[in-house]
Enzyme design. Structure first.
Site, mmCIF file in Angstrom:
data_model
loop_
_atom_site.group_PDB
_atom_site.id
_atom_site.type_symbol
_atom_site.label_atom_id
_atom_site.label_comp_id
_atom_site.label_asym_id
_atom_site.label_seq_id
_atom_site.Cartn_x
_atom_site.Cartn_y
_atom_site.Cartn_z
ATOM 1 N N ASN A 9 44.951 1.117 -6.027
ATOM 2 C CA ASN A 9 45.147 1.207 -4.580
ATOM 3 C C ASN A 9 44.170 0.242 -3.928
ATOM 4 O O ASN A 9 42.976 0.500 -3.884
ATOM 5 C CB ASN A 9 44.881 2.646 -4.126
ATOM 6 C CG ASN A 9 44.890 2.775 -2.606
ATOM 7 O OD1 ASN A 9 45.288 1.845 -1.901
ATOM 8 N ND2 ASN A 9 44.450 3.919 -2.110
ATOM 9 N N LYS A 11 43.924 -0.569 -0.865
ATOM 10 C CA LYS A 11 43.550 -0.217 0.510
ATOM 11 C C LYS A 11 43.685 -1.465 1.398
ATOM 12 O O LYS A 11 44.571 -2.281 1.158
ATOM 13 C CB LYS A 11 42.148 0.384 0.521
ATOM 14 C CG LYS A 11 42.026 1.514 -0.526
ATOM 15 C CD LYS A 11 40.794 2.342 -0.416
ATOM 16 C CE LYS A 11 40.845 3.453 -1.467
ATOM 17 N NZ LYS A 11 39.717 4.361 -1.402
ATOM 18 N N HIS A 97 47.324 9.922 1.234
ATOM 19 C CA HIS A 97 45.963 9.569 0.801
ATOM 20 C C HIS A 97 44.947 10.179 1.764
ATOM 21 O O HIS A 97 45.213 10.287 2.962
ATOM 22 C CB HIS A 97 45.807 8.046 0.752
ATOM 23 C CG HIS A 97 44.542 7.621 0.081
ATOM 24 N ND1 HIS A 97 43.330 7.618 0.727
ATOM 25 C CD2 HIS A 97 44.301 7.230 -1.196
ATOM 26 C CE1 HIS A 97 42.397 7.225 -0.133
ATOM 27 N NE2 HIS A 97 42.962 6.986 -1.298
ATOM 28 N N GLU A 99 42.474 9.053 3.142
ATOM 29 C CA GLU A 99 42.138 8.207 4.303
ATOM 30 C C GLU A 99 43.233 8.271 5.361
ATOM 31 O O GLU A 99 42.951 8.169 6.560
ATOM 32 C CB GLU A 99 41.880 6.769 3.819
ATOM 33 C CG GLU A 99 40.561 6.678 3.064
ATOM 34 C CD GLU A 99 40.536 5.676 1.927
ATOM 35 O OE1 GLU A 99 41.371 4.762 1.890
ATOM 36 O OE2 GLU A 99 39.650 5.828 1.045
ATOM 37 N N GLU A 170 42.407 13.589 -5.824
ATOM 38 C CA GLU A 170 41.327 12.704 -5.396
ATOM 39 C C GLU A 170 40.344 13.487 -4.526
ATOM 40 O O GLU A 170 40.538 13.580 -3.301
ATOM 41 C CB GLU A 170 41.886 11.527 -4.580
ATOM 42 C CG GLU A 170 42.799 10.616 -5.341
ATOM 43 C CD GLU A 170 42.761 9.202 -4.781
ATOM 44 O OE1 GLU A 170 42.437 8.291 -5.541
ATOM 45 O OE2 GLU A 170 43.027 9.016 -3.580
ATOM 46 N N GLY A 176 35.022 6.195 -3.346
ATOM 47 C CA GLY A 176 34.187 5.114 -2.843
ATOM 48 C C GLY A 176 32.709 5.428 -2.817
ATOM 49 O O GLY A 176 31.921 4.704 -2.216
ATOM 50 N N SER A 216 36.168 6.980 -7.707
ATOM 51 C CA SER A 216 35.128 6.267 -8.470
ATOM 52 C C SER A 216 35.460 6.149 -9.959
ATOM 53 O O SER A 216 34.572 6.242 -10.810
ATOM 54 C CB SER A 216 33.748 6.917 -8.257
ATOM 55 O OG SER A 216 33.381 6.847 -6.891
#
Ligand code: 13P
Length: 257
Positions: A9, A11, A97, A99, A170, A176, A216
């Site tokens: 991904n 992003k 996701h 985000e 996730e 991240g 990660s």
């Protein structure tokens, strides 16, 4: 279960030029690797060019989008329809996701509409779920994940689930941050998700759904994660942006699975 799936991904990273250069190099580096399904998910702007490059090289790497809207067309400024992604050659679409949930207000109900729209257009949804740090620390991981899985997958049939659905666990605190969930912690939640899928769709469909881990993921932790019985792949952010690290993750996934 089935073939493990490693998806990158990207992003909001990479121009069209950078994306095309990346996949042309990646295709060379992973040529001949068997036993793993490879996916790249560039930003919308790079999808068509990346699709062309992958086709030209016969790369055996599938294409995914990072989001989409659920309507077929209409006055929805700024949105992208499922059929548009299908036309370009996308096989997968990441939905829900964290985000998207955190910064763009996506709810389970919204994700559910998108999941149905994706399936109607023969796109395979990669449905993301995962708890925030405070939810984990207050002991609510399973409750949060249950709500997200049941909400995002509402009204799906066992047949639809079995036909290629992917769920990505996730944990938000691992995305991240460099703080990967331990293989045991990730396995525990993935196993819990498998149980939820079993309740919803029955044993055969639950086994057919591939459940990824994301947060990660790096070359050094891939094999151990992939060796867990309920971890069937990885959704990789940062480490999918470099050809070296993404190639190593793909190779280590095959070893570990
Ligand atoms: P990182 O691998 O950068 O933690 O990102 C994970 C992720 O969000 C993939 O969708």
């Amino acid at each position: 279960m089935g073939t493990p799936i490693i998806a990158g991904n990207w992003k909001m990273f990479k121009t069209v030029g950078e994306a095309v250069n990346f996949v042309s190099e990646l295709a060379v580096r992973v040529a001949g690797i068997k036993g793993v399904e490879m996916v790249v998910c560039p930003p919308f702007t790079a999808l068509a060019a990346v699709a062309g490059q992958l086709r030209d090289q016969g790369a055996g790497i599938a294409l995914g989008a990072q989001n989409m809207y659920w309507e077929d067309e209409g006055a929805y400024t700024g949105e992208v329809a499922p059929g548009m992604l299908k036309e370009i050659g996308c096989r997968y679409v990441i939905l829900g996701h964290s985000e998207r949930r955190q910064y763009f207000g996506e709810t389970d109900a919204v994700v559910n509409k998108k999941v149905h729209a994706a399936l109607a257009h023969e796109l395979i949804p990669i449905v993301c779920v995962g708890e925030r740090l405070e939810e984990r620390e207050s002991g609510n991981t399973e409750e949060v994940v249950r709500r997200q899985v049941e909400g995002s997958l509402a009204e799906l049939t066992a047949r639809q689930a079995a036909a290629g659905l992917v769920v990505a666990y996730e944990p938000v605190w691992a995305i991240g941050t460099g703080r990967t969930a331990s293989a045991a912690d990730a396995q525990q939640v993935n196993k819990f998700i498998r149980g939820l899928l079993r309740n919803l769709f029955g044993e055969a469909a639950a086994q057919a759904v591939r459940i990824q881990y994301g947060g990660s993921v790096k070359p050094g932790n891939t094999a151990e994660l992939m060796a867990q019985p309920d971890i069937d792949g990885a959704l990789v952010g940062g480490a999918s942006l470099e050809v070296d690290s993404f190639t190593d993750i793909i190779k280590n996934a095959v070893v570990g699975y």
